[in-house]
Design an enzyme around this catalytic site. Structure first.
Site, PDB file in Angstrom:
ATOM      1  N   CYS A   1       0.861  -1.188   0.000  1.00  0.00           N
ATOM      2  CA  CYS A   1       0.000   0.000   0.000  1.00  0.00           C
ATOM      3  C   CYS A   1       0.892   1.230   0.000  1.00  0.00           C
ATOM      4  O   CYS A   1       1.662   1.435   0.950  1.00  0.00           O
ATOM      5  CB  CYS A   1      -0.869  -0.024   1.260  1.00  0.00           C
ATOM      6  SG  CYS A   1      -1.862   1.451   1.474  1.00  0.00           S
TER       7      CYS A   1
ATOM      8  N   CYS B   1      -0.827   3.404  -6.529  1.00  0.00           N
ATOM      9  CA  CYS B   1      -1.763   2.814  -5.565  1.00  0.00           C
ATOM     10  C   CYS B   1      -1.943   1.381  -6.043  1.00  0.00           C
ATOM     11  O   CYS B   1      -2.195   1.159  -7.241  1.00  0.00           O
ATOM     12  CB  CYS B   1      -3.093   3.550  -5.553  1.00  0.00           C
ATOM     13  SG  CYS B   1      -4.406   2.656  -4.670  1.00  0.00           S
TER      14      CYS B   1
HETATM   15  N1  DGL Z   1      -3.949   0.281  -2.072  1.00  0.00           N
HETATM   16  C1  DGL Z   1      -3.618   1.487  -1.407  1.00  0.00           C
HETATM   17  C2  DGL Z   1      -2.382   2.177  -1.963  1.00  0.00           C
HETATM   18  O1  DGL Z   1      -1.524   1.539  -2.563  1.00  0.00           O
HETATM   19  C3  DGL Z   1      -4.614   2.467  -0.921  1.00  0.00           C
HETATM   20  C4  DGL Z   1      -6.056   2.546  -1.217  1.00  0.00           C
HETATM   21  C5  DGL Z   1      -6.778   3.270  -0.068  1.00  0.00           C
HETATM   22  O2  DGL Z   1      -7.065   2.567   0.908  1.00  0.00           O
HETATM   23  O3  DGL Z   1      -7.025   4.474  -0.142  1.00  0.00           O
HETATM   24  O4  DGL Z   1      -2.209   3.343  -1.812  1.00  0.00           O
END
Ligand code: DGL
Length: 289
Positions: free
Chosen positions: A92, A207
């Site tokens: 993330c 993301c």
């Molecule tokens: N998958 C996450 C990232 O790489 C974030 C998505 C979220 O929860 O806002 O930033």
């Protein structure tokens, strides 16, 4: 310190003390980290995997920095106690660009983070026009701004903080995709034309949710660009830390959700297709200060 376990055969380099079948915990706010899990599993198919989705706090992109640090430390403490991983991948960007120092200070488990792929984007662009597509949280981080200053100072970088794209990716996985016009409106600001005719030619998927939508993003883009997904680089880093292992796939993936409210039948099918053979809910409600 590293030792060559199979010196004669030249097969495997592994750090001292790492189990032959290490447990790797891949962590995200929701389903985005599955794109990283896929890449890491291809690199270490023999490892045991726990995929943890903190869906009780999704989306992380809307949390304040203080709330996000507190939340990730709390959830990670419970996950490490429950699953005893040999390594954790923070799959993330929104969390990694903020929480890694605090995680490394609190826990002895090694952490690998995912951060915006600015460096490969700067090396790839020919027009000099790059877009960083990320959550509003990642776009606002000083970590992200420092990456750009260090690696892409010769480029014009457009920052696009998307409010909805992570949720659109979750909807796609749950069998309720948004329509093309809605998706296109969300990515339209990524495509910039300069007065001299140059156009954006690289978009960083900063993301981990966004690669779940990649076939549709490619189809909807007003012109072709290179989309950079950092997942293969993360997998290489994991192998650097844990060694090559064997090539045999020996275990399915356990997926743990902190709320589990979105676990519809189509989502369970999507998870099965990605190698998840067991789903649990380890309830950790979000309490905001
Ligand atoms: N998958 C996450 C990232 O790489 C974030 C998505 C979220 O929860 O806002 O930033």
């Amino acid at each position: 310190m590293w030792i060559d376990l199979m010196a004669g055969a030249g097969l495997s380099l592994a750090p001292v003390g790492v189990a032959p079948e290490p447990t790797i915990l891949v962590f995200d706010s929701g389903l985005g980290g599955l794109t990283v899990l896929d890449a890491v599993r291809r690199a270490r198919p023999d490892a045991r995997y726990v995929y943890a989705a903190d869906d009780a706090a999704f989306p992380y992109g809307r949390l304040s920095e203080a709330d996000l640090v507190a939340r990730v430390l709390d959830v990670m403490g419970q996950l490490i106690a429950a699953h005893r991983p040999d390594l954790v991948v923070i799959a993330c960007n929104t969390a990694s660009t903020l929480v890694l120092p605090a995680l490394r200070q609190r826990f002895t488990t090694p952490f690998v983070g995912v951060v915006p792929p600015i460096k490969p984007a700067a090396a790839t662009t020919r027009s000099g026009l790059i877009t960083l597509l990320a959550t509003p949280g990642t776009v606002a981080r000083s970590y992200t701004r420092d990456l750009i200053a260090t690696y892409a100072s010769a480029c014009a970088v457009t920052l696009v903080g998307s409010r909805n794209l992570a949720a659109f990716a979750e909807a796609e996985m749950a069998g309720t995709p948004v329509d093309d016009a809605t998706l296109l409106a969300e990515i339209a600001p990524c495509f910039v034309s300069a007065e001299d005719g140059r156009r954006t030619d690289v978009v960083c998927l900063a993301c981990t949710h966004y690669p779940l939508l990649l076939p549709r993003l490619r189809a909807l883009a007003p012109w072709p660009v290179t989309w950079i997904d950092p997942a293969p680089a993360i997998a290489r880093r994991v192998v650097q830390l844990l060694g090559q292992g064997s090539r045999a796939e020996t275990h399915g993936v356990l997926a743990a959700f902190t709320a589990g409210t979105s676990l519809t039948a189509p989502l369970r099918d999507s998870l099965t297709l990605r190698g998840v053979n067991e789903v649990t809910v380890e309830s950790i409600p979000l309490r905001m200060q």
